[in-house]
Design a protein around this motif. Structure first.
Motif, PDB file in Angstrom:
ATOM      1  N   MET A   1       0.845  -1.173   0.000  1.00  0.00           N
ATOM      2  CA  MET A   1       0.000   0.000   0.000  1.00  0.00           C
ATOM      3  C   MET A   1       0.890   1.235   0.000  1.00  0.00           C
ATOM      4  N   ALA A   2       0.474   2.238  -0.710  1.00  0.00           N
ATOM      5  CA  ALA A   2       1.249   3.477  -0.829  1.00  0.00           C
ATOM      6  C   ALA A   2       1.234   4.249   0.490  1.00  0.00           C
ATOM      7  N   ARG A   3       2.279   4.999   0.710  1.00  0.00           N
ATOM      8  CA  ARG A   3       2.346   5.835   1.901  1.00  0.00           C
ATOM      9  C   ARG A   3       1.542   7.107   1.679  1.00  0.00           C
ATOM     10  N   ALA A   4       1.106   7.712   2.780  1.00  0.00           N
ATOM     11  CA  ALA A   4       0.372   8.968   2.710  1.00  0.00           C
ATOM     12  C   ALA A   4       1.333  10.107   2.360  1.00  0.00           C
ATOM     13  N   TYR A   5       0.809  11.139   1.728  1.00  0.00           N
ATOM     14  CA  TYR A   5       1.612  12.332   1.449  1.00  0.00           C
ATOM     15  C   TYR A   5       2.019  12.984   2.762  1.00  0.00           C
ATOM     16  N   GLY A   6       3.062  13.769   2.728  1.00  0.00           N
ATOM     17  CA  GLY A   6       3.568  14.438   3.924  1.00  0.00           C
ATOM     18  C   GLY A   6       2.629  15.526   4.421  1.00  0.00           C
ATOM     19  N   ILE A   7       2.749  15.809   5.693  1.00  0.00           N
ATOM     20  CA  ILE A   7       1.895  16.815   6.323  1.00  0.00           C
ATOM     21  C   ILE A   7       2.211  18.208   5.788  1.00  0.00           C
ATOM     22  N   ASP A   8       3.483  18.480   5.461  1.00  0.00           N
ATOM     23  CA  ASP A   8       3.845  19.805   4.955  1.00  0.00           C
ATOM     24  C   ASP A   8       3.147  20.095   3.626  1.00  0.00           C
ATOM     25  N   LEU A   9       3.056  19.093   2.745  1.00  0.00           N
ATOM     26  CA  LEU A   9       2.345  19.283   1.477  1.00  0.00           C
ATOM     27  C   LEU A   9       0.859  19.497   1.717  1.00  0.00           C
ATOM     28  N   ARG A  10       0.287  18.711   2.605  1.00  0.00           N
ATOM     29  CA  ARG A  10      -1.136  18.873   2.933  1.00  0.00           C
ATOM     30  C   ARG A  10      -1.407  20.287   3.446  1.00  0.00           C
ATOM     31  N   LYS A  11      -0.528  20.748   4.320  1.00  0.00           N
ATOM     32  CA  LYS A  11      -0.702  22.081   4.904  1.00  0.00           C
ATOM     33  C   LYS A  11      -0.629  23.163   3.831  1.00  0.00           C
ATOM     34  N   ARG A  12       0.338  23.059   2.919  1.00  0.00           N
ATOM     35  CA  ARG A  12       0.467  24.059   1.856  1.00  0.00           C
ATOM     36  C   ARG A  12      -0.758  24.054   0.940  1.00  0.00           C
ATOM     37  N   VAL A  13      -1.280  22.870   0.622  1.00  0.00           N
ATOM     38  CA  VAL A  13      -2.456  22.775  -0.251  1.00  0.00           C
ATOM     39  C   VAL A  13      -3.667  23.406   0.430  1.00  0.00           C
ATOM     40  N   THR A  49      -7.130  19.256  11.656  1.00  0.00           N
ATOM     41  CA  THR A  49      -5.740  18.818  11.667  1.00  0.00           C
ATOM     42  C   THR A  49      -5.340  18.365  10.267  1.00  0.00           C
ATOM     43  N   TYR A  50      -4.048  18.358  10.028  1.00  0.00           N
ATOM     44  CA  TYR A  50      -3.552  17.944   8.715  1.00  0.00           C
ATOM     45  C   TYR A  50      -3.168  16.462   8.689  1.00  0.00           C
ATOM     46  N   GLU A  51      -3.262  15.812   9.816  1.00  0.00           N
ATOM     47  CA  GLU A  51      -2.861  14.408   9.921  1.00  0.00           C
ATOM     48  C   GLU A  51      -3.728  13.515   9.033  1.00  0.00           C
ATOM     49  N   PRO A  52      -3.111  12.588   8.320  1.00  0.00           N
ATOM     50  CA  PRO A  52      -3.895  11.651   7.507  1.00  0.00           C
ATOM     51  C   PRO A  52      -4.563  10.601   8.392  1.00  0.00           C
ATOM     52  N   ASP A  53      -5.640  10.019   7.905  1.00  0.00           N
ATOM     53  CA  ASP A  53      -6.297   8.930   8.617  1.00  0.00           C
ATOM     54  C   ASP A  53      -5.434   7.682   8.521  1.00  0.00           C
ATOM     55  N   ARG A  54      -5.676   6.742   9.400  1.00  0.00           N
ATOM     56  CA  ARG A  54      -4.941   5.480   9.352  1.00  0.00           C
ATOM     57  C   ARG A  54      -5.286   4.730   8.075  1.00  0.00           C
ATOM     58  N   GLN A  55      -4.305   4.064   7.511  1.00  0.00           N
ATOM     59  CA  GLN A  55      -4.535   3.265   6.319  1.00  0.00           C
ATOM     60  C   GLN A  55      -4.759   1.821   6.718  1.00  0.00           C
ATOM     61  N   GLY A  56      -5.452   1.091   5.867  1.00  0.00           N
ATOM     62  CA  GLY A  56      -5.683  -0.325   6.109  1.00  0.00           C
ATOM     63  C   GLY A  56      -6.962  -0.564   6.876  1.00  0.00           C
ATOM     64  N   GLN A  57      -7.190  -1.831   7.133  1.00  0.00           N
ATOM     65  CA  GLN A  57      -8.399  -2.213   7.847  1.00  0.00           C
ATOM     66  C   GLN A  57      -8.231  -1.999   9.341  1.00  0.00           C
ATOM     67  N   PRO A  58      -9.329  -1.730  10.036  1.00  0.00           N
ATOM     68  CA  PRO A  58      -9.230  -1.564  11.479  1.00  0.00           C
ATOM     69  C   PRO A  58      -8.843  -2.885  12.150  1.00  0.00           C
ATOM     70  N   GLU A  59      -8.189  -2.781  13.293  1.00  0.00           N
ATOM     71  CA  GLU A  59      -7.769  -3.971  14.025  1.00  0.00           C
ATOM     72  C   GLU A  59      -8.989  -4.678  14.582  1.00  0.00           C
ATOM     73  N   GLY A  60      -8.861  -5.978  14.751  1.00  0.00           N
ATOM     74  CA  GLY A  60      -9.914  -6.756  15.376  1.00  0.00           C
ATOM     75  C   GLY A  60     -10.973  -7.210  14.392  1.00  0.00           C
ATOM     76  N   SER A  61     -11.989  -7.814  14.943  1.00  0.00           N
ATOM     77  CA  SER A  61     -13.069  -8.382  14.161  1.00  0.00           C
ATOM     78  C   SER A  61     -14.385  -8.008  14.810  1.00  0.00           C
ATOM     79  N   LYS A  62     -15.438  -8.000  14.021  1.00  0.00           N
ATOM     80  CA  LYS A  62     -16.740  -7.703  14.610  1.00  0.00           C
ATOM     81  C   LYS A  62     -17.210  -8.856  15.482  1.00  0.00           C
ATOM     82  N   LEU A  63     -16.552 -10.016  15.373  1.00  0.00           N
ATOM     83  CA  LEU A  63     -16.916 -11.155  16.205  1.00  0.00           C
ATOM     84  C   LEU A  63     -16.219 -11.123  17.562  1.00  0.00           C
ATOM     85  N   ASP A  64     -15.273 -10.213  17.763  1.00  0.00           N
ATOM     86  CA  ASP A  64     -14.579 -10.134  19.051  1.00  0.00           C
ATOM     87  C   ASP A  64     -15.549  -9.865  20.195  1.00  0.00           C
TER      88      ASP A  64
END
Length: 132
Positions: A1-13, A49-64
């Motif tokens: 999976m690709a990495r998120a863009y940097g926070i500095d670029l997000r802030k400038r945009v 905030t300029y922080e990106p959201d977490r990538q990927g699926q959330p931890e755990g299962s709905k059956l937990d």
């Protein structure tokens, strides 16, 4: 999976869009997609905030949350219970819609497996002795 863009670029945009530049123009100026620029601006307005959201699926299962119920089905059942029966019981008793593969992954993660040979040996015990 690709990495998120940097926070500095997000802030400038976002600052460029807040400064009056359209999302389309900001996307062209910073060499990113127009929809990406718009999404970053919306996220900044929503979260502050300029922080990106977490990538990927959330931890755990709905059956937990149903762990105790599923384990009680396996331990207290007189006969071997199938995955399909566990799925049906989850739906009727708990209102949790799921599929057999998710239940299988849930059980495998906890080291609970069934070996077909033992069940076959029990069923065939009257006909012939079985090697274990």
């Amino acid at each position: 999976m690709a990495r998120a863009y940097g926070i500095d670029l997000r802030k400038r945009v976002v600052e460029a869009i807040e400064g009056g530049l359209s999302t389309r123009a900001a996307g062209r100026r910073f060499a990113i997609g127009e929809s990406t620029a718009g999404a970053w601006h919306r996220d900044w307005k929503r979260k502050g905030t300029y922080e990106p959201d977490r990538q990927g699926q959330p931890e755990g299962s709905k059956l937990d949350t149903q762990k105790a119920f599923i384990l009680s089905l396996i331990e207290t059942d007189d006969k071997d219970i199938s995955l399909a029966e566990i799925v049906d019981r989850l739906e009727t008793d708990k209102g949790v819609g799921t599929c057999q593969s998710l239940v299988s992954k849930f059980l495998k993660k906890r080291g609970i497996t069934w070996k077909k040979d033992r069940a076959r040996c029990r069923a065939a015990a009257r006909r012939r002795p079985c090697r274990a």
